[in-house]
Write a protein that holds these residues in place. Sequence first.
Motif, PDB file in Angstrom:
ATOM      1  N   VAL A 156      -0.908  -6.184   1.630  1.00  0.00           N
ATOM      2  CA  VAL A 156      -2.195  -6.861   1.495  1.00  0.00           C
ATOM      3  C   VAL A 156      -1.952  -8.165   0.751  1.00  0.00           C
ATOM      4  O   VAL A 156      -1.384  -8.168  -0.348  1.00  0.00           O
ATOM      5  CB  VAL A 156      -3.223  -5.993   0.730  1.00  0.00           C
ATOM      6  CG1 VAL A 156      -4.548  -6.732   0.571  1.00  0.00           C
ATOM      7  CG2 VAL A 156      -3.427  -4.664   1.446  1.00  0.00           C
ATOM      8  N   TYR A 183      10.536  -9.247   6.508  1.00  0.00           N
ATOM      9  CA  TYR A 183       9.474  -9.863   7.304  1.00  0.00           C
ATOM     10  C   TYR A 183       9.457 -11.363   7.066  1.00  0.00           C
ATOM     11  O   TYR A 183       9.681 -11.828   5.958  1.00  0.00           O
ATOM     12  CB  TYR A 183       8.099  -9.292   6.925  1.00  0.00           C
ATOM     13  CG  TYR A 183       7.932  -7.855   7.328  1.00  0.00           C
ATOM     14  CD1 TYR A 183       7.375  -7.530   8.551  1.00  0.00           C
ATOM     15  CD2 TYR A 183       8.351  -6.832   6.496  1.00  0.00           C
ATOM     16  CE1 TYR A 183       7.239  -6.205   8.937  1.00  0.00           C
ATOM     17  CE2 TYR A 183       8.224  -5.515   6.863  1.00  0.00           C
ATOM     18  CZ  TYR A 183       7.659  -5.200   8.091  1.00  0.00           C
ATOM     19  OH  TYR A 183       7.527  -3.894   8.470  1.00  0.00           O
ATOM     20  N   TYR A 243      -4.441  -8.096   5.716  1.00  0.00           N
ATOM     21  CA  TYR A 243      -3.150  -7.458   5.921  1.00  0.00           C
ATOM     22  C   TYR A 243      -2.181  -8.526   6.374  1.00  0.00           C
ATOM     23  O   TYR A 243      -2.415  -9.219   7.356  1.00  0.00           O
ATOM     24  CB  TYR A 243      -3.247  -6.331   6.949  1.00  0.00           C
ATOM     25  CG  TYR A 243      -3.960  -5.120   6.399  1.00  0.00           C
ATOM     26  CD1 TYR A 243      -3.403  -4.388   5.354  1.00  0.00           C
ATOM     27  CD2 TYR A 243      -5.175  -4.705   6.904  1.00  0.00           C
ATOM     28  CE1 TYR A 243      -4.037  -3.287   4.824  1.00  0.00           C
ATOM     29  CE2 TYR A 243      -5.822  -3.598   6.379  1.00  0.00           C
ATOM     30  CZ  TYR A 243      -5.240  -2.892   5.341  1.00  0.00           C
ATOM     31  OH  TYR A 243      -5.877  -1.808   4.820  1.00  0.00           O
ATOM     32  N   ARG A 254       1.767  -1.074   4.532  1.00  0.00           N
ATOM     33  CA  ARG A 254       1.013  -2.311   4.804  1.00  0.00           C
ATOM     34  C   ARG A 254       1.037  -3.198   3.574  1.00  0.00           C
ATOM     35  O   ARG A 254       1.001  -2.721   2.446  1.00  0.00           O
ATOM     36  CB  ARG A 254      -0.423  -1.987   5.197  1.00  0.00           C
ATOM     37  CG  ARG A 254      -0.500  -1.241   6.520  1.00  0.00           C
ATOM     38  CD  ARG A 254      -1.914  -1.010   6.949  1.00  0.00           C
ATOM     39  NE  ARG A 254      -2.586  -0.136   5.983  1.00  0.00           N
ATOM     40  CZ  ARG A 254      -3.638   0.613   6.256  1.00  0.00           C
ATOM     41  NH1 ARG A 254      -4.169   0.586   7.459  1.00  0.00           N
ATOM     42  NH2 ARG A 254      -4.184   1.369   5.345  1.00  0.00           N
ATOM     43  N   ALA A 265       1.630   3.761   3.625  1.00  0.00           N
ATOM     44  CA  ALA A 265       1.372   3.120   4.913  1.00  0.00           C
ATOM     45  C   ALA A 265       2.316   1.956   5.199  1.00  0.00           C
ATOM     46  O   ALA A 265       2.503   1.570   6.345  1.00  0.00           O
ATOM     47  CB  ALA A 265      -0.074   2.634   4.983  1.00  0.00           C
ATOM     48  N   LYS A 307       5.771  -1.165  10.658  1.00  0.00           N
ATOM     49  CA  LYS A 307       5.559  -1.127   9.218  1.00  0.00           C
ATOM     50  C   LYS A 307       6.414  -0.010   8.637  1.00  0.00           C
ATOM     51  O   LYS A 307       6.555   1.037   9.238  1.00  0.00           O
ATOM     52  CB  LYS A 307       4.089  -0.903   8.904  1.00  0.00           C
ATOM     53  CG  LYS A 307       3.234  -2.081   9.337  1.00  0.00           C
ATOM     54  CD  LYS A 307       1.769  -1.752   9.354  1.00  0.00           C
ATOM     55  CE  LYS A 307       0.980  -2.824  10.034  1.00  0.00           C
ATOM     56  NZ  LYS A 307       1.197  -2.906  11.469  1.00  0.00           N
ATOM     57  N   ILE A 342       1.200  -8.208   7.212  1.00  0.00           N
ATOM     58  CA  ILE A 342       2.037  -7.844   8.357  1.00  0.00           C
ATOM     59  C   ILE A 342       1.113  -7.744   9.570  1.00  0.00           C
ATOM     60  O   ILE A 342       0.095  -7.071   9.538  1.00  0.00           O
ATOM     61  CB  ILE A 342       2.773  -6.513   8.118  1.00  0.00           C
ATOM     62  CG1 ILE A 342       3.712  -6.642   6.917  1.00  0.00           C
ATOM     63  CG2 ILE A 342       3.548  -6.098   9.368  1.00  0.00           C
ATOM     64  CD1 ILE A 342       4.396  -5.344   6.515  1.00  0.00           C
ATOM     65  N   ARG A 343       1.474  -8.430  10.616  1.00  0.00           N
ATOM     66  CA  ARG A 343       0.626  -8.470  11.815  1.00  0.00           C
ATOM     67  C   ARG A 343       0.399  -7.078  12.375  1.00  0.00           C
ATOM     68  O   ARG A 343       1.243  -6.188  12.258  1.00  0.00           O
ATOM     69  CB  ARG A 343       1.250  -9.400  12.854  1.00  0.00           C
ATOM     70  CG  ARG A 343       1.273 -10.821  12.325  1.00  0.00           C
ATOM     71  CD  ARG A 343       1.672 -11.803  13.358  1.00  0.00           C
ATOM     72  NE  ARG A 343       1.784 -13.128  12.721  1.00  0.00           N
ATOM     73  CZ  ARG A 343       2.448 -14.117  13.229  1.00  0.00           C
ATOM     74  NH1 ARG A 343       3.060 -13.989  14.391  1.00  0.00           N
ATOM     75  NH2 ARG A 343       2.503 -15.269  12.613  1.00  0.00           N
ATOM     76  N   THR A 344      -0.745  -6.906  13.026  1.00  0.00           N
ATOM     77  CA  THR A 344      -1.224  -5.598  13.468  1.00  0.00           C
ATOM     78  C   THR A 344      -0.215  -4.820  14.299  1.00  0.00           C
ATOM     79  O   THR A 344       0.014  -3.646  14.062  1.00  0.00           O
ATOM     80  CB  THR A 344      -2.535  -5.763  14.268  1.00  0.00           C
ATOM     81  OG1 THR A 344      -3.462  -6.466  13.448  1.00  0.00           O
ATOM     82  CG2 THR A 344      -3.111  -4.427  14.663  1.00  0.00           C
ATOM     83  N   SER A 381       7.154   3.100   6.881  1.00  0.00           N
ATOM     84  CA  SER A 381       6.500   4.259   6.269  1.00  0.00           C
ATOM     85  C   SER A 381       7.314   4.683   5.058  1.00  0.00           C
ATOM     86  O   SER A 381       8.538   4.520   5.020  1.00  0.00           O
ATOM     87  CB  SER A 381       6.369   5.399   7.272  1.00  0.00           C
ATOM     88  OG  SER A 381       7.645   5.818   7.683  1.00  0.00           O
ATOM     89  N   GLU A 419       0.831  -1.207   0.000  1.00  0.00           N
ATOM     90  CA  GLU A 419       0.000   0.000   0.000  1.00  0.00           C
ATOM     91  C   GLU A 419       0.862   1.253   0.000  1.00  0.00           C
ATOM     92  O   GLU A 419       1.908   1.298   0.659  1.00  0.00           O
ATOM     93  CB  GLU A 419      -0.905   0.032   1.232  1.00  0.00           C
ATOM     94  CG  GLU A 419      -2.086  -0.883   1.125  1.00  0.00           C
ATOM     95  CD  GLU A 419      -3.044  -0.703   2.288  1.00  0.00           C
ATOM     96  OE1 GLU A 419      -2.695  -0.053   3.290  1.00  0.00           O
ATOM     97  OE2 GLU A 419      -4.158  -1.223   2.176  1.00  0.00           O
TER      98      GLU A 419
END
Length: 182
Positions: free
Chosen positions: A87, A138, A102, A85, A83, A110, A104-106, A112, A80
């Motif tokens: 997906v 990751y 998503y 993130r 952000a 992440k 990557i775990r919450t 930027s 994305e």
Amino acid sequence: DTDVGISGNSARYNNLEKIDVGQAFSFAVPLSNNLALFTKPDQLSIFADNQIKQTVSLELLNQDGFVSLSSFGDNLYFLEKDAGRVVQYKQPLLENAVQPSYWIRTKEKKPSGAESITVLKSTGLVYTLTKDNSIWRYRDGVFDALIELSIFPFPKNLMKLVSSPSFSGFAILEPAQERIVL
């Protein structure tokens, strides 16, 4: 015959063919034994046997837009814009495809300013490249390492991560200094 410029040299490829599919694509990646072609904001087309075989609309988790795409097996990984993130679309071509999520775990960090993503086919590790020329790694959706490059001359503007099943690592494209970093 088609001439292709490669670092100032010319190479001749006799087997290239222009195939007009009548639309523009934002990203292209291998998916299974085919080529997945993505058109912003949400159209995924499958190219096989010299034609578009199937087109589906992907469910979007938000409207931020994607800046990069990679694949691993039958799964697609979109990055994305801003952000950082990722997906994941698991087997997006199946009639009852799993909803996007998503990857990557919450609670994980992440990146930027993320600009590019690649998934190494040999390990399944996901790498993202950011505007500050750092690379985030990751493993299974969990932040694993921050890779800071120590190369000379120092990168000005790294643009894209590229991986291939035939290569165990990845390449980083840097047009500003006319080089590829391996």
